[in-house]
Enzyme design. Sequence first.
Site, mmCIF file in Angstrom:
data_model
loop_
_atom_site.group_PDB
_atom_site.id
_atom_site.type_symbol
_atom_site.label_atom_id
_atom_site.label_comp_id
_atom_site.label_asym_id
_atom_site.label_seq_id
_atom_site.Cartn_x
_atom_site.Cartn_y
_atom_site.Cartn_z
ATOM 1 N N LEU A 63 22.384 3.124 -15.014
ATOM 2 C CA LEU A 63 23.253 4.031 -14.233
ATOM 3 C C LEU A 63 23.905 3.343 -13.038
ATOM 4 O O LEU A 63 24.694 3.943 -12.336
ATOM 5 C CB LEU A 63 22.479 5.275 -13.784
ATOM 6 C CG LEU A 63 22.057 6.229 -14.903
ATOM 7 C CD1 LEU A 63 21.559 7.540 -14.325
ATOM 8 C CD2 LEU A 63 23.163 6.488 -15.909
ATOM 9 N N ARG A 64 23.540 2.086 -12.790
ATOM 10 C CA ARG A 64 24.244 1.209 -11.831
ATOM 11 C C ARG A 64 24.085 1.553 -10.358
ATOM 12 O O ARG A 64 24.587 0.828 -9.511
ATOM 13 C CB ARG A 64 25.749 1.142 -12.155
ATOM 14 C CG ARG A 64 26.080 0.727 -13.591
ATOM 15 C CD ARG A 64 25.513 -0.589 -13.960
ATOM 16 N NE ARG A 64 26.080 -1.128 -15.191
ATOM 17 C CZ ARG A 64 25.479 -2.075 -15.907
ATOM 18 N NH1 ARG A 64 24.317 -2.579 -15.526
ATOM 19 N NH2 ARG A 64 26.049 -2.537 -17.003
ATOM 20 N N ASN A 94 17.691 -2.867 -13.189
ATOM 21 C CA ASN A 94 18.559 -3.961 -12.709
ATOM 22 C C ASN A 94 19.726 -3.465 -11.854
ATOM 23 O O ASN A 94 20.884 -3.762 -12.099
ATOM 24 C CB ASN A 94 19.058 -4.829 -13.871
ATOM 25 C CG ASN A 94 19.911 -4.076 -14.868
ATOM 26 O OD1 ASN A 94 19.886 -2.845 -14.898
ATOM 27 N ND2 ASN A 94 20.674 -4.783 -15.674
ATOM 28 N N HIS A 180 12.792 -7.026 -22.935
ATOM 29 C CA HIS A 180 14.089 -7.560 -23.351
ATOM 30 C C HIS A 180 13.726 -8.928 -23.928
ATOM 31 O O HIS A 180 13.535 -9.890 -23.197
ATOM 32 C CB HIS A 180 15.000 -7.668 -22.127
ATOM 33 C CG HIS A 180 16.296 -8.378 -22.382
ATOM 34 N ND1 HIS A 180 17.506 -7.758 -22.295
ATOM 35 C CD2 HIS A 180 16.557 -9.666 -22.718
ATOM 36 C CE1 HIS A 180 18.468 -8.627 -22.576
ATOM 37 N NE2 HIS A 180 17.913 -9.800 -22.822
ATOM 38 N N ASN A 279 24.880 -7.829 -25.179
ATOM 39 C CA ASN A 279 23.699 -8.668 -25.331
ATOM 40 C C ASN A 279 22.476 -7.808 -25.616
ATOM 41 O O ASN A 279 22.173 -6.945 -24.817
ATOM 42 C CB ASN A 279 23.460 -9.500 -24.065
ATOM 43 C CG ASN A 279 22.378 -10.536 -24.282
ATOM 44 O OD1 ASN A 279 22.206 -11.046 -25.377
ATOM 45 N ND2 ASN A 279 21.615 -10.822 -23.241
ATOM 46 N N ASP A 306 21.394 1.955 -24.582
ATOM 47 C CA ASP A 306 21.708 0.769 -23.777
ATOM 48 C C ASP A 306 23.079 0.948 -23.113
ATOM 49 O O ASP A 306 23.895 0.014 -23.062
ATOM 50 C CB ASP A 306 21.663 -0.521 -24.605
ATOM 51 C CG ASP A 306 21.527 -1.759 -23.714
ATOM 52 O OD1 ASP A 306 21.436 -1.597 -22.487
ATOM 53 O OD2 ASP A 306 21.519 -2.882 -24.250
ATOM 54 N N HIS A 310 30.855 -0.923 -17.336
ATOM 55 C CA HIS A 310 31.479 -1.988 -16.532
ATOM 56 C C HIS A 310 32.890 -1.570 -16.170
ATOM 57 O O HIS A 310 33.558 -0.859 -16.927
ATOM 58 C CB HIS A 310 31.550 -3.303 -17.323
ATOM 59 C CG HIS A 310 30.222 -3.946 -17.511
ATOM 60 N ND1 HIS A 310 29.497 -4.452 -16.460
ATOM 61 C CD2 HIS A 310 29.474 -4.156 -18.618
ATOM 62 C CE1 HIS A 310 28.360 -4.956 -16.922
ATOM 63 N NE2 HIS A 310 28.319 -4.774 -18.233
HETATM 64 ZN ZN LIG Z 1 19.807 -2.747 -21.216
#
Ligand SMILES: [Zn+2]
Length: 424
Positions: A63-64, A94, A180, A279, A306, A310
């Site tokens: 969700l950034r 992340n 991951h 990725n 996933d 962006h």
């Molecule tokens: Zn991911």
Amino acid sequence: MKIVINNATVVTSSGVFRKNILIKDCVISKISDSPISERGASFVINDKDLLVFPGFLDMHTHLREPGFEYKEDIETGLRSAHYGGFIGVAVMANTNPVNDCSTVTHFMICRAKETGIPVDLYPIGAITKGLNGETLVEMGELRSAGVVAFSDDGKSVTNSEILRRAFEYAETFNMPVICHSEESYLSKDGQINEGEISLLLGLKGIPREAEILGIYRDLTIAKLTGGAIHIAHVSTKEGVELIRKFKKEGLSVTCETCPQYFTLTEKEVLGYNTFAKINPPLRTEEDRLAVIEGLRDGTIDVIASDHAPHHLDEKNCEFQNASFGMIGLETMVPLCLELVRMGILDFKDLAEKLSRRPHRILNLNSPKIKEGEPANLTIIDPHFEWEVNEKTIHSKSINTPFLNKKLQGKAKYVIKGGEAFELF
Ligand SMILES: [Zn+2]
């Protein structure tokens, strides 16, 4: 509040039936064969084409926020999840700052509540501080703050000793570690799947062996510790085979794939299509078919999005400089329905992979369509045709290879917390 659903196809754990459902005060109070009186109801759904599922949970979302709000924020991300038909999302760590301490976890949970959007946010804590791969987070502190799992997703934990300790500590809290799985020295600087197409386009490839070795190592370390491991975004044939083998040996392993890996292949990047740069990378047709077989035979437990938004500037650039990832929350339902249309999965399997299994892996109560249970439902129109575009997508970003494509099927209603929401 009284909600009535008449004449719907209801997908329960024991099968698929035509039923009528009465919801009163947030609870499924009656499921019957005969239609329920609509008198006095504040919301009525009566459409024989609709499918009623236990509410969907996406266990792999980015969700950034905090840090990258120009790509997505908690509000737009939850809205995207809501319109995709989800009642909950588990969000990766992340962000910036990384979700490696209780302050960030609390912030995410509070921010989600403030938005008032009827989607539960379940934070996933990092495995290592700042995703540095070296220093374990305080798992107990994060657990108390509300994280449901641990993952350095976006990166693998290259130090095997640290990963071993992570499994051991997480095990004491009965929490899963989400891997991951990637041998990152091997995949370094790679852009797309290594093979004919990477040669043709003159792009550095990511060999499939990076995923195969990553999965093998992660499964082997999990086996050493006995901890619960969940492998994220499986994309290769050999990856599926390894997980199948370790499952047969009795290891407590679960895994997920994403719709892109059973729908698309590496051919999607031809013409340097940065929207298809993800990725792990899109793979070959053989891999796609192996992923489908893994879904069919139950090796792959979960379908997750996933969702990786962006900004356009990060995609409208040279291929080498473009960011990895695609959005996925709102295209999940139609792409999964395609598996049913192809006869690979049935509706019950979808309920497993989109609702029951992800809830259970994260130790959350999974919604049940049963009298006396809380009413958390995803209601789908499997026939509705729509085009993926800026107008139909609610995410802040539109980076998806499905942009401007027509898909079939969409979540039409969500019922959560005693309220019904009409989505289109
Ligand atoms: Zn991911």
